[in-house]
Design a protein around this motif. Sequence first.
Motif, PDB file in Angstrom:
ATOM      1  N   ALA A  56      43.338  95.499 -34.652  1.00 49.53           N
ATOM      2  CA  ALA A  56      41.947  95.247 -34.279  1.00 49.53           C
ATOM      3  C   ALA A  56      41.813  95.007 -32.779  1.00 49.53           C
ATOM      4  N   LEU A  57      42.785  94.332 -32.177  1.00 47.40           N
ATOM      5  CA  LEU A  57      42.733  94.092 -30.738  1.00 47.40           C
ATOM      6  C   LEU A  57      42.801  95.404 -29.968  1.00 47.40           C
ATOM      7  N   THR A  58      43.660  96.312 -30.399  1.00 46.36           N
ATOM      8  CA  THR A  58      43.753  97.624 -29.751  1.00 46.36           C
ATOM      9  C   THR A  58      42.429  98.379 -29.834  1.00 46.36           C
ATOM     10  N   THR A  59      41.854  98.429 -31.028  1.00 48.44           N
ATOM     11  CA  THR A  59      40.583  99.131 -31.199  1.00 48.44           C
ATOM     12  C   THR A  59      39.464  98.447 -30.424  1.00 48.44           C
ATOM     13  N   LEU A  60      39.485  97.124 -30.361  1.00 47.13           N
ATOM     14  CA  LEU A  60      38.459  96.392 -29.626  1.00 47.13           C
ATOM     15  C   LEU A  60      38.529  96.689 -28.131  1.00 47.13           C
ATOM     16  N   ILE A  61      39.736  96.747 -27.584  1.00 48.05           N
ATOM     17  CA  ILE A  61      39.884  97.066 -26.162  1.00 48.05           C
ATOM     18  C   ILE A  61      39.386  98.474 -25.874  1.00 48.05           C
ATOM     19  N   GLU A  62      39.757  99.423 -26.730  1.00 50.46           N
ATOM     20  CA  GLU A  62      39.283 100.796 -26.551  1.00 50.46           C
ATOM     21  C   GLU A  62      37.761 100.867 -26.632  1.00 50.46           C
ATOM     22  N   THR A  63      37.183 100.143 -27.581  1.00 56.46           N
ATOM     23  CA  THR A  63      35.732 100.156 -27.753  1.00 56.46           C
ATOM     24  C   THR A  63      35.035  99.520 -26.562  1.00 56.46           C
ATOM     25  N   ALA A  64      35.546  98.372 -26.107  1.00 58.50           N
ATOM     26  CA  ALA A  64      34.911  97.670 -24.985  1.00 58.50           C
ATOM     27  C   ALA A  64      34.977  98.497 -23.708  1.00 58.50           C
ATOM     28  N   CYS A  65      36.126  99.113 -23.447  1.00 57.92           N
ATOM     29  CA  CYS A  65      36.243  99.959 -22.252  1.00 57.92           C
ATOM     30  C   CYS A  65      35.321 101.168 -22.338  1.00 57.92           C
ATOM     31  N   VAL A 230      30.107  94.395 -36.397  1.00 55.92           N
ATOM     32  CA  VAL A 230      28.952  93.511 -36.572  1.00 55.92           C
ATOM     33  C   VAL A 230      28.965  92.399 -35.532  1.00 55.92           C
ATOM     34  N   VAL A 231      30.123  91.788 -35.310  1.00 51.51           N
ATOM     35  CA  VAL A 231      30.215  90.713 -34.324  1.00 51.51           C
ATOM     36  C   VAL A 231      29.943  91.240 -32.922  1.00 51.51           C
ATOM     37  N   LEU A 232      30.463  92.426 -32.629  1.00 55.43           N
ATOM     38  CA  LEU A 232      30.235  93.025 -31.312  1.00 55.43           C
ATOM     39  C   LEU A 232      28.753  93.312 -31.105  1.00 55.43           C
ATOM     40  N   TRP A 233      28.099  93.867 -32.118  1.00 52.18           N
ATOM     41  CA  TRP A 233      26.663  94.148 -32.008  1.00 52.18           C
ATOM     42  C   TRP A 233      25.864  92.861 -31.879  1.00 52.18           C
ATOM     43  N   TRP A 234      26.219  91.852 -32.660  1.00 47.30           N
ATOM     44  CA  TRP A 234      25.503  90.584 -32.605  1.00 47.30           C
ATOM     45  C   TRP A 234      25.649  89.937 -31.230  1.00 47.30           C
ATOM     46  N   GLY A 235      26.848  89.970 -30.672  1.00 48.27           N
ATOM     47  CA  GLY A 235      27.048  89.420 -29.340  1.00 48.27           C
ATOM     48  C   GLY A 235      26.259  90.173 -28.280  1.00 48.27           C
ATOM     49  N   MET A 236      26.249  91.500 -28.369  1.00 53.26           N
ATOM     50  CA  MET A 236      25.479  92.284 -27.405  1.00 53.26           C
ATOM     51  C   MET A 236      23.985  92.034 -27.565  1.00 53.26           C
TER      52      MET A 236
END
Length: 253
Positions: A56-65, A230-236
Motif C-alpha cells: 500500500a505504501l508503494t501504491t500510495l507514493i506512486e499515486t501521490a506523485c 477513500v481516505v485520500l479523497w476525504w483528505g483532499m
Amino acid sequence: MTVAARILRPVVTLLGLVCIWWGIARWGHVPPYLLPAPDAVARSLWRQRALLGDSALTTLIETACGLALGVGGGAVLALLMALSPVVRRWTMPLVLLSQAVPVFALAPLLVLWFGFGMASKIVMAVLVIFFPVTSSFADGLRQTPADWIDLARTMGASRWRMLLHVRLPAALPALASGVRVATAIAPIGAVVGEWVGASSGLGFLMQTANTRFETDLMFAALLVLAAMTVVLWWGMDLLLGRVLYWVPVRHGE
C-alpha cells in the motif's frame, strides 16, 4: 445533517453489503477460490498485514506523485490555453487524444519506456488524471461571469491582472472539482501500471495472489486499495474545503 448521521449512513450501507457478501459466500454454493467469505478475507488482512502495508505504501507514493504532477501540469496547461488561443487550438486535440487511447493499451509501452520501477506507474497516473484537471480548470477559466470581466475592463485591468485577480479566483471551484475527480481515479493508473509490470504495490500483489488462487489475499489487497482511495479523497476534499472556504459545500447530499 449532523456529523453522526453522515457517518452512520455509509457505515450501515457497508455493513449491509458485507452481510449480502457473507450470505452469498455462505449459502450461495460459491467455491472459496471464486468468492471467499468476509472472515477469510479478514484473517488474510491480519496475517499479511506487513506485506499489505508495504504494498500500500508503494501504491500510495506512486499515486501521490502522479497526482501532484498531473494536477500541476493540468493547471499550467489550462492557464496557458486561457492566455493563448493558439496554445488552446494546438494542445486541446492532444489532450483529447490522450483519453481516446485506453490506458491498458498504453501501460505496456510505458513499462517498456520507463522500466518496472515507480516511474512508469507515476506517468500512468498522470495520464489518467490529466484530462479531468485540465478540462475542468479550462472550463472554469472560460466561464468567468461576464459582469466581472466588464468591471475589470472598466477599471483598466490588463489581461494578466484580469487573469490573476478575476478569472483565476472564479475558476478555482472548477479546478477543485477536477482535483477531487483526479484524486478518486489516480490510484487506477498506478494499479494498472503495476498489473502490467512491477515488483511491488497493491496491483502487483493482487495479480500475484490471483495466479496462486489466493483469492482471500486478493480481496484483502482490494479492500486496502479501496480504503486508501477513500481516505485520500476525504483528505483532499477536506483540504480543498479549507482552502476554498468561501465556496459553499453541502456534504451528504
